[in-house]
Design an enzyme around this catalytic site. Structure first.
Site, PDB file in Angstrom:
ATOM      1  N   GLY A 243      -6.677   3.717  -4.925  1.00  0.00           N
ATOM      2  CA  GLY A 243      -7.153   4.912  -5.272  1.00  0.00           C
ATOM      3  C   GLY A 243      -9.305   4.830  -4.669  1.00  0.00           C
ATOM      4  O   GLY A 243      -9.949   5.914  -4.125  1.00  0.00           O
ATOM      5  N   ARG A 244      -9.594   3.920  -3.687  1.00  0.00           N
ATOM      6  CA  ARG A 244     -10.351   3.264  -2.233  1.00  0.00           C
ATOM      7  C   ARG A 244     -10.305   4.937  -1.132  1.00  0.00           C
ATOM      8  O   ARG A 244      -9.489   5.371  -0.641  1.00  0.00           O
ATOM      9  CB  ARG A 244     -10.401   2.237  -1.775  1.00  0.00           C
ATOM     10  CG  ARG A 244     -10.398   1.327  -2.699  1.00  0.00           C
ATOM     11  CD  ARG A 244     -10.705  -0.064  -1.466  1.00  0.00           C
ATOM     12  NE  ARG A 244     -10.515  -1.315  -2.472  1.00  0.00           N
ATOM     13  CZ  ARG A 244      -9.868  -2.318  -2.888  1.00  0.00           C
ATOM     14  NH1 ARG A 244      -8.530  -1.259  -2.016  1.00  0.00           N
ATOM     15  NH2 ARG A 244      -9.483  -3.232  -3.153  1.00  0.00           N
ATOM     16  N   THR A 245     -11.727   4.976  -1.511  1.00  0.00           N
ATOM     17  CA  THR A 245     -12.325   6.120   0.083  1.00  0.00           C
ATOM     18  C   THR A 245     -11.675   6.138   1.237  1.00  0.00           C
ATOM     19  O   THR A 245     -11.925   4.020   1.729  1.00  0.00           O
ATOM     20  CB  THR A 245     -13.291   6.418  -0.258  1.00  0.00           C
ATOM     21  OG1 THR A 245     -14.098   7.323  -1.835  1.00  0.00           O
ATOM     22  CG2 THR A 245     -13.930   7.653   1.065  1.00  0.00           C
TER      23      THR A 245
ATOM     24  N   ARG B 233       5.873   5.812   2.506  1.00  0.00           N
ATOM     25  CA  ARG B 233       4.525   6.635   2.657  1.00  0.00           C
ATOM     26  C   ARG B 233       4.453   6.898   4.073  1.00  0.00           C
ATOM     27  O   ARG B 233       4.695   6.152   4.485  1.00  0.00           O
ATOM     28  CB  ARG B 233       3.380   5.721   2.334  1.00  0.00           C
ATOM     29  CG  ARG B 233       1.307   6.807   1.783  1.00  0.00           C
ATOM     30  CD  ARG B 233       0.104   5.335   1.368  1.00  0.00           C
ATOM     31  NE  ARG B 233      -0.128   5.920   1.068  1.00  0.00           N
ATOM     32  CZ  ARG B 233      -1.253   5.804   0.770  1.00  0.00           C
ATOM     33  NH1 ARG B 233      -1.254   3.971   0.455  1.00  0.00           N
ATOM     34  NH2 ARG B 233      -2.680   6.008   0.382  1.00  0.00           N
TER      35      ARG B 233
ATOM     36  N   SER C  35      -4.638   2.314   4.696  1.00  0.00           N
ATOM     37  CA  SER C  35      -5.259   2.256   3.209  1.00  0.00           C
ATOM     38  C   SER C  35      -5.038   0.739   3.384  1.00  0.00           C
ATOM     39  O   SER C  35      -5.867  -0.073   2.304  1.00  0.00           O
ATOM     40  CB  SER C  35      -4.218   2.722   2.669  1.00  0.00           C
ATOM     41  OG  SER C  35      -3.799   2.496   1.170  1.00  0.00           O
TER      42      SER C  35
ATOM     43  N   LYS D 150       1.080  -1.215   0.503  1.00  0.00           N
ATOM     44  CA  LYS D 150      -0.050   0.230  -0.203  1.00  0.00           C
ATOM     45  C   LYS D 150       1.051   1.348  -0.333  1.00  0.00           C
ATOM     46  O   LYS D 150       0.374   1.810   0.616  1.00  0.00           O
ATOM     47  CB  LYS D 150      -0.740   0.249   1.489  1.00  0.00           C
ATOM     48  CG  LYS D 150      -1.724  -0.521   0.980  1.00  0.00           C
ATOM     49  CD  LYS D 150      -2.850  -1.596   0.473  1.00  0.00           C
ATOM     50  CE  LYS D 150      -4.245  -0.642  -0.059  1.00  0.00           C
ATOM     51  NZ  LYS D 150      -4.315  -1.278  -1.903  1.00  0.00           N
ATOM     52  N   GLY D 151       1.760   1.254  -0.735  1.00  0.00           N
ATOM     53  CA  GLY D 151       3.129   2.396  -0.959  1.00  0.00           C
ATOM     54  C   GLY D 151       2.894   3.096  -2.012  1.00  0.00           C
ATOM     55  O   GLY D 151       2.669   4.047  -2.307  1.00  0.00           O
ATOM     56  N   GLY D 152       2.356   1.919  -3.095  1.00  0.00           N
ATOM     57  CA  GLY D 152       2.497   2.818  -4.278  1.00  0.00           C
ATOM     58  C   GLY D 152       3.539   1.769  -5.555  1.00  0.00           C
ATOM     59  O   GLY D 152       3.576   2.079  -6.407  1.00  0.00           O
ATOM     60  N   THR D 153       3.740   0.537  -4.900  1.00  0.00           N
ATOM     61  CA  THR D 153       4.322  -0.219  -5.437  1.00  0.00           C
ATOM     62  C   THR D 153       3.620  -1.235  -6.829  1.00  0.00           C
ATOM     63  O   THR D 153       4.528  -0.861  -7.876  1.00  0.00           O
ATOM     64  CB  THR D 153       4.738  -1.787  -4.923  1.00  0.00           C
ATOM     65  OG1 THR D 153       3.188  -2.128  -5.173  1.00  0.00           O
ATOM     66  CG2 THR D 153       5.243  -1.409  -3.498  1.00  0.00           C
TER      67      THR D 153
END
Length: 387
Positions: free
Chosen positions: A346-348, A220, A228, A139-142
Site C-alpha cells: 500500500g505504498r504511495t 493487475r 507499483s 505486485k499484483g496482489g499475490t
C-alpha cells in the site's frame, strides 16, 4: 503451431482487431524472442515526426505510432512489431539500468528461513508437494490472496516464497517437499512465488512435478503494476533513476524500453502462451488484482471454487482499511483488531508524467486484448483508465 490457435473464444465486437493480432502462427514466437532475448531494442508508442535519416532505428527495432493515426494505427503497428523476427543484440550497457535490474530481482530467501518456515507446522500430518501454486504476478496482489487462503482450514501454505522452480531447482523435489507444511487428508498444500509466471523453465518444471497442478495468477492493470513495482524498488534504493527515465530507451523519440522487467512482466499474453504449452486453461485461474481489493469475498469465492474447496472465506473475514486502501483480514468470531498486510504494502506511488502513462497504455493495449481473448475474461483495464 502456437498453442494459442487451439483456443476458441469469441471475439468481442469492440476488439475486432484481435483477429489480425493472433492469426499469425509466429506471433508469440517472435514476441517471446524479442522480449526474453538479451536485446537493446525497444518499442515506439508515441509521437515521432520529422525524424532524420540518422534517427532511424534498425529495421524491426521498434515501431512508431503517431497519436494522429488513432488506435487503429497503433494496433496495426503493434501487430507488425510483434511479428518481426529479430536477431539478438547485445544487452544495453546503461549502468543505471544494470543497477536497477539487480535490485529489481526479489531478494532470495535463505535456506535457513525456508527450513524454519517449513518446520514451524505441527508434527502431525504429512508433507506433500503442492497441489496448487500461485505463480504470479509480482505486485499484483499475490500476498493478499495467499493470506486470505490461509484462513481456510483446508489450505496449508508455506509463508515464504520458495523460488524452487526458478532459483533452487537443482536442490531437488525432496528439498522442496520438506519446505511444505504438514497436511492432513483432504487439505491442500500450496505455495506462492510470483516470479514463476515470467520464468521460461517454470512451466515445464512444474508439469514434470505434477501435470495436474492447479495454477493461480493474480493480474493487475499492467501500467499500475509497473509503477507499483518501481515504487517498491524506490523504497529500497531512493537513488535510482526516475520511472520516466527507466521506461524509455529514448524519451525524445518515445522509444519504450520493453526489456525493462518492470514493463515486460505486464505483457501477460506473452508469458501465458508459455504456460499453455504445458497446462490446459482449465487448470489455471486468473484473479483480478483490482477486484481483489474492491470485492475480496467475491474473488475468494471463485478461487475456492477453482480449488474445489467449500466457500468458507467470505465477506465476514474482511474489513476495508481506508488508510491502507485495501481490505484487511479479521477473525469473524471475535472483535480482535484486523490483520493487515505489512508496511511494504500500500505504498504511495510517485507522481508519473501523464504523457508517459498515456504512451504505456498504448503500448499495453494490444497485448491486453490478446490476454482477454486467451483467458476468455475481460479485465476492463481500458475502462478503468478512462474513468
Amino acid at each position: 503451431m502456437s498453442c494459442y490457435n487451439s483456443l476458441q473464444f469469441p471475439l468481442q465486437e469492440n476488439y475486432l482487431y484481435q483477429a489480425r493480432l493472433v492469426t499469425e502462427e509466429t506471433t508469440f514466437t517472435a514476441l517471446r524472442e524479442k522480449l526474453y532475448s538479451t536485446t537493446s531494442r525497444g518499442y515506439l508508442g508515441g509521437d515521432v515526426t520529422g525524424r532524420t535519416a540518422t534517427e532511424q532505428t534498425p529495421a524491426g527495432d521498434a515501431f512508431y505510432a503517431s497519436d494522429r493515426t488513432g488506435d487503429a494505427g497503433i494496433e496495426q503497428s503493434a501487430t507488425e512489431w510483434v511479428r518481426t523476427q529479430l536477431a539478438p543484440t547485445e544487452m544495453s550497457s546503461r549502468g543505471q539500468h544494470a543497477v536497477f535490474e539487480k535490485e529489481h530481482q526479489e531478494s532470495s530467501t535463505t535456506d535457513e528461513e525456508l527450513i524454519r518456515s517449513g518446520n514451524s507446522t505441527p508434527d502431525y500430518g504429512e508433507k506433500k508437494l503442492p497441489q496448487a501454486i500461485i505463480i504470479g504476478v509480482k505486485k499484483g496482489g499475490t500476498r493478499a490472496l495467499l493470506e486470505a487462503l490461509r484462513v481456510h482450514p483446508d489450505v496449508r501454505a508455506v509463508g515464504v516464497e520458495p523460488h524452487f522452480f526458478d532459483r533452487n531447482y537443482e536442490k531437488g523435489l525432496d528439498w522442496y517437499r520438506d519446505l511444505m507444511p504438514s497436511t492432513l487428508e483432504g487439505q491442500i498444500t500450496m505455495e506462492k512465488t510470483p516470479s514463476y509466471f515470467v520464468t521460461n523453465d517454470a512451466p515445464k518444471r512444474i508439469h514434470s512435478m505434477a501435470r495436474d497442478t492447479k495454477l493461480i495468477v493474480v493480474v493487475r492493470n499492467p501500467v499500475t503494476r509497473a509503477i507499483s513495482d518501481y515504487t517498491q524498488t524506490l523504497s529500497k534504493k531512493p537513488e535510482i533513476p526516475t520511472f520516466e527515465v527507466l521506461a524509455f530507451k529514448n524519451r525524445t523519440l518515445g522509444l519504450i524500453d520493453a526489456s525493462w522487467s518492470a514493463l515486460r512482466i505486464g505483457i501477460y499474453a506473452l508469458h501465458l502462451e508459455s504456460w499453455l504449452q504445458y497446462f490446459p486453461l482449465s487448470q489455471m485461474h486468473f484473479v483480478s488484482g483490482e477486484r481483489l481489493i474492491v470485492d475480496p469475498a467475491g474473488e475468494m469465492g471463485k478461487v475456492q471454487d477453482f480449488l474445489g474447496l467449500k466457500r468458507i472465506v467470505t465477506d465476514k473475514h474482511f474489513y476495508f482499511n481506508k488508510t491502507k486502501g485495501f481490505p484487511c483480514l479479521k477473525k469473524p468470531e471475535d472483535s480482535s483488531a484486523p490483520r493487515c498486510l505489512g508496511k511494504s504494502k500500500g505504498r504511495t506511488h510517485p507522481k508519473i508524467d501523464p504523457d508517459v502513462i498515456h504512451r504505456l497504455r498504448k503500448f499495453y493495449k494490444p497485448f491486453n486484448m490478446m490476454f482477454y481473448q486467451m483467458t476468455g475474461q475481460n479485465f476492463q483495464w481500458e475502462q478503468e483508465e478512462n474513468r
